[in-house]
Design an enzyme around this catalytic site. Sequence first.
Site, short mmCIF file in Angstrom:
data_model
loop_
_atom_site.label_atom_id
_atom_site.label_comp_id
_atom_site.label_asym_id
_atom_site.label_seq_id
_atom_site.Cartn_x
_atom_site.Cartn_y
_atom_site.Cartn_z
N ASP A 1 -1.78 -6.11 11.62
CA ASP A 1 -0.82 -5.10 11.14
C ASP A 1 0.34 -5.09 12.12
O ASP A 1 0.19 -5.52 13.27
CB ASP A 1 -1.50 -3.70 11.10
CG ASP A 1 -0.82 -2.75 10.11
OD1 ASP A 1 0.35 -2.41 10.34
OD2 ASP A 1 -1.46 -2.36 9.12
N TYR B 1 10.07 -1.36 -5.03
CA TYR B 1 8.64 -1.67 -4.82
C TYR B 1 8.10 -2.47 -6.00
O TYR B 1 7.49 -3.53 -5.82
CB TYR B 1 7.89 -0.35 -4.66
CG TYR B 1 6.38 -0.45 -4.59
CD1 TYR B 1 5.75 -1.05 -3.51
CD2 TYR B 1 5.58 0.11 -5.60
CE1 TYR B 1 4.36 -1.11 -3.43
CE2 TYR B 1 4.20 0.05 -5.53
CZ TYR B 1 3.60 -0.56 -4.45
OH TYR B 1 2.23 -0.61 -4.38
N GLY C 1 -1.74 -5.99 6.92
CA GLY C 1 -1.58 -4.55 6.62
C GLY C 1 -2.91 -3.83 6.66
O GLY C 1 -3.13 -2.88 5.90
N ASP D 1 3.71 -9.06 12.16
CA ASP D 1 4.76 -8.57 11.26
C ASP D 1 4.93 -9.65 10.19
O ASP D 1 5.31 -10.79 10.51
CB ASP D 1 6.05 -8.37 12.06
CG ASP D 1 7.18 -7.84 11.20
OD1 ASP D 1 7.12 -7.97 9.96
OD2 ASP D 1 8.14 -7.31 11.78
N LYS E 1 6.83 -6.43 -6.20
CA LYS E 1 5.45 -6.75 -6.59
C LYS E 1 5.44 -7.72 -7.78
O LYS E 1 4.57 -8.60 -7.85
CB LYS E 1 4.66 -5.48 -6.90
CG LYS E 1 4.34 -4.65 -5.66
CD LYS E 1 3.30 -5.34 -4.78
CE LYS E 1 2.93 -4.51 -3.57
NZ LYS E 1 1.82 -5.09 -2.81
N GLY F 1 -3.80 0.23 6.92
CA GLY F 1 -3.42 1.20 5.90
C GLY F 1 -4.60 1.77 5.13
O GLY F 1 -5.77 1.52 5.46
N GLN F 2 -4.28 2.52 4.08
CA GLN F 2 -5.30 3.23 3.29
C GLN F 2 -6.30 2.25 2.68
O GLN F 2 -7.50 2.47 2.74
CB GLN F 2 -4.60 4.04 2.17
CG GLN F 2 -5.53 4.98 1.44
CD GLN F 2 -4.97 5.45 0.09
OE1 GLN F 2 -3.93 4.99 -0.39
NE2 GLN F 2 -5.67 6.37 -0.53
#
Length: 328
Positions: free
Chosen positions: A44, A154, A20, A65, A158, A23-24
């Site tokens: 990613d 979510y 990932g 993925d 987690k 991302g941010q």
Amino acid sequence: MMLAVASVGPSNSMKILVTGSGGQVGQDLIRGLLERGHEVHGSDVASRPSALGVDASRLPWHHLDVTDLTGLRKLIARERPDIVYHLAAILSARGEENPGLTYRVNQGGVYNVLEACREHRVSQVLFASTIAVFGPGLPDPVPNDVPLQPTTMYGVTKVGGELLGEYYNKRYGLDFRAVRFPGLISATLPGGGTSDYAPLMYVEAIRKGAYEAFCRADTRIPLMYMPDGIRALIELSEAPREQLTRTTYNIAAFSPTAEAIAAAVARAVPGAELTFNSDPTRQAILDSWPNALDDAHARADWGWSPEFDLERMTADLVPKIRALLNAS
Ligand SMILES: NC(=O)c1ccc[n+]([C@@H]2O[C@H](COP(=O)([O-])OP(=O)(O)OC[C@H]3O[C@@H](n4cnc5c(N)ncnc54)[C@H](O)[C@@H]3O)[C@@H](O)[C@H]2O)c1
């Protein structure tokens, strides 16, 4: 079977795979790891971000993925990373729009990563957990070890990631380490989280001179400036294992109301108009999260301490966003 764990210290250069990584968090983490002299591989499901600012020769990029266990196994068997930072996820707001996808990516993804890392004897797995593991009705600030009863898919996934990591640590000796990130604020556009109102206040105030936040003015959740978040992940990775009393740590920086953030933005961007129009779905998620976290274990075990409060972050962030917008 216990695994031999290589020691990971500030002076050791490691081969690191980041999932990932477009991302941010990933974009800033990659830069932080490269600055520390590590060999970093990005991965990613999306292609390499054009604005990453890192030369392709310094950062091999793999299409990955995390729901594809076969693909993950092949990549880890071929590249043999010492450390995997597992960031790939669907965040909270997007997650409530598609709980099935969130379950497959977040829950399936963390299982696949742990399984491939166990099979190929990866020395250490870092996991980005979140304040979304907590549900309502907890003490303020919320201690590290409390019942985890999240209200979102979510959050559920987690919690599952934290527990699976703990299981792989106890059962197989895999060196799994996790931080529970507060909402993170950076110059990169956020990726569909419920704390996005905070970074968007800065970006939109500078870009458009106005922003209508999707929360009430009195909303108060734990937040953190991205450089502190990146440093937390890296410092936790470098901490001697024997100093760690648990696999998952609360980390905290500051907890301003949304109104206090708006006031800080307005001081730094004169004339910006910041208003509030609470969206019931996202407000319900925000109201289920803690106001503040108690990070005493992270401070005691590996010396965690944030550098940025709201004022210092604002002074550092506003010029960075202006520079990015001028460059684009
Ligand atoms: N940003 C925050 O405020 C925040 C707060 C707490 C925790 N976290 C955690 O930090 C991690 C990174 O968050 P972020 O803000 O960078 O999120 P983001 O949405 O900006 O980035 C997530 C990345 O994961 C990728 N991705 C999605 N599905 C994938 C799949 N199936 N396989 C591989 N990659 C896939 C996306 O393309 C994206 O680049 C996440 O695990 C998130 O839960 C973030």
